[in-house]
Design a protein around this motif. Sequence first.
Motif, PDB file in Angstrom:
ATOM      1  N   LYS A 164      59.709  46.436  -0.541  1.00 17.79           N
ATOM      2  CA  LYS A 164      58.383  46.970  -0.863  1.00 17.79           C
ATOM      3  C   LYS A 164      57.671  47.462   0.388  1.00 17.79           C
ATOM      4  CE  LYS A 164      55.879  42.493  -0.905  1.00 17.79           C
ATOM      5  NZ  LYS A 164      56.989  41.580  -0.545  1.00 17.79           N
TER       6      LYS A 164
ATOM      7  N   PHE B  96      58.874  50.931   0.920  1.00 19.53           N
ATOM      8  CA  PHE B  96      58.269  51.839  -0.058  1.00 19.53           C
ATOM      9  C   PHE B  96      56.821  52.159   0.327  1.00 19.53           C
ATOM     10  CE2 PHE B  96      61.485  51.225  -3.554  1.00 19.53           C
ATOM     11  CZ  PHE B  96      61.644  52.569  -3.835  1.00 19.53           C
TER      12      PHE B  96
ATOM     13  N   ILE C 125      60.978  51.087  -8.176  1.00 23.44           N
ATOM     14  CA  ILE C 125      61.018  50.016  -7.175  1.00 23.44           C
ATOM     15  C   ILE C 125      61.867  48.817  -7.581  1.00 23.44           C
ATOM     16  CG2 ILE C 125      58.756  50.700  -6.296  1.00 23.44           C
ATOM     17  CD1 ILE C 125      57.575  48.252  -7.741  1.00 23.44           C
TER      18      ILE C 125
END
Length: 331
Positions: A199, A202, A188
Amino acid sequence: MNSAKTRIAIVRLSALGDIVNTAVALQIIHKHYPNARIDWYVEEAFAPILEGHPLLHEVIRVPIKRIKKTKSFQLLRESIRHLRSRECYDHIIDAQGLLKSAIVASLIRGKVHGFDRNSIREKLAASFYDTTSDVPYETNVIKRNVMVITEALHIPYDEQDILHKAPLFPQQERPSVLKEGKNIACVIGASWPSKCYPKEHFATLCSQLPYPCYLIWGSDAEKLDAQWICEHASNAIIAPKMSLRELVNFISHCDLIIGNDTGPTHMGWAMNRPSITLFGPTNERMIYPTPINSAIKSPSEVNILKINRHDFSIREIDPDSVFQKAKELLA
């Protein structure tokens, strides 16, 4: 070829991804110079990934960042003395092509080979070399690394050596933290904020994937992002803090690596594991595409000679497109 007395020095100081993408050359050198003694000069922070490598004779730590940080003249003087005291090499190859690597290479005894003025960003570096290679800077980085090394050693360049490589680093036992069945590693973080997939994306991606997703982090800020992702995706797991060797081994036991253009993601290709690299301000030049190692690029145009670090177009990559590619590779 009789290589019993051949001594070879590779200078590739940093960064992690570049070191990973250069290591394939060790197998190629060994194929043609099976008895050669190969030393690698590297920034001290990245030395652990190379130390103990079966194809290396010695890994020499170069404390350039520490010298800059401490501004220690004594440390600088000791480092120069150490470099100059090394045995003379038959071949010294600067596989990085920066001024700092060229200076380090020039302090070691022996003839130095590197990229020519038209092939590097810091053109002054070429003046430190005895011989040079013309490999355009726009060339795929793995090919570029291999080409400058093979030309220095008068080895024929063969793409098959890259395509059919063995895993580049030693593999240890399967980490106990990994669950039974398939596991996915999600990298990440990255060196620039614009290289980082959001994020939020993700979290969406992890929620779609049917297997545990281990979030690889390398800083406190990245760990906070990992915690946020875990709060929004039930199958996301924060990976433990790992050394470089532990990280390589962890990656080597995962069934898929998804991540930004950064060293831990490139370890997937290095260890012959399926991977998806996400690109925004950089492009596919940074990986070696294979049937199991692919890239997804944002819609922005990239000038590799003048990277735009303010290009945040990676945010435009749809998590569903990453999921679809992940499904193919996991199958």
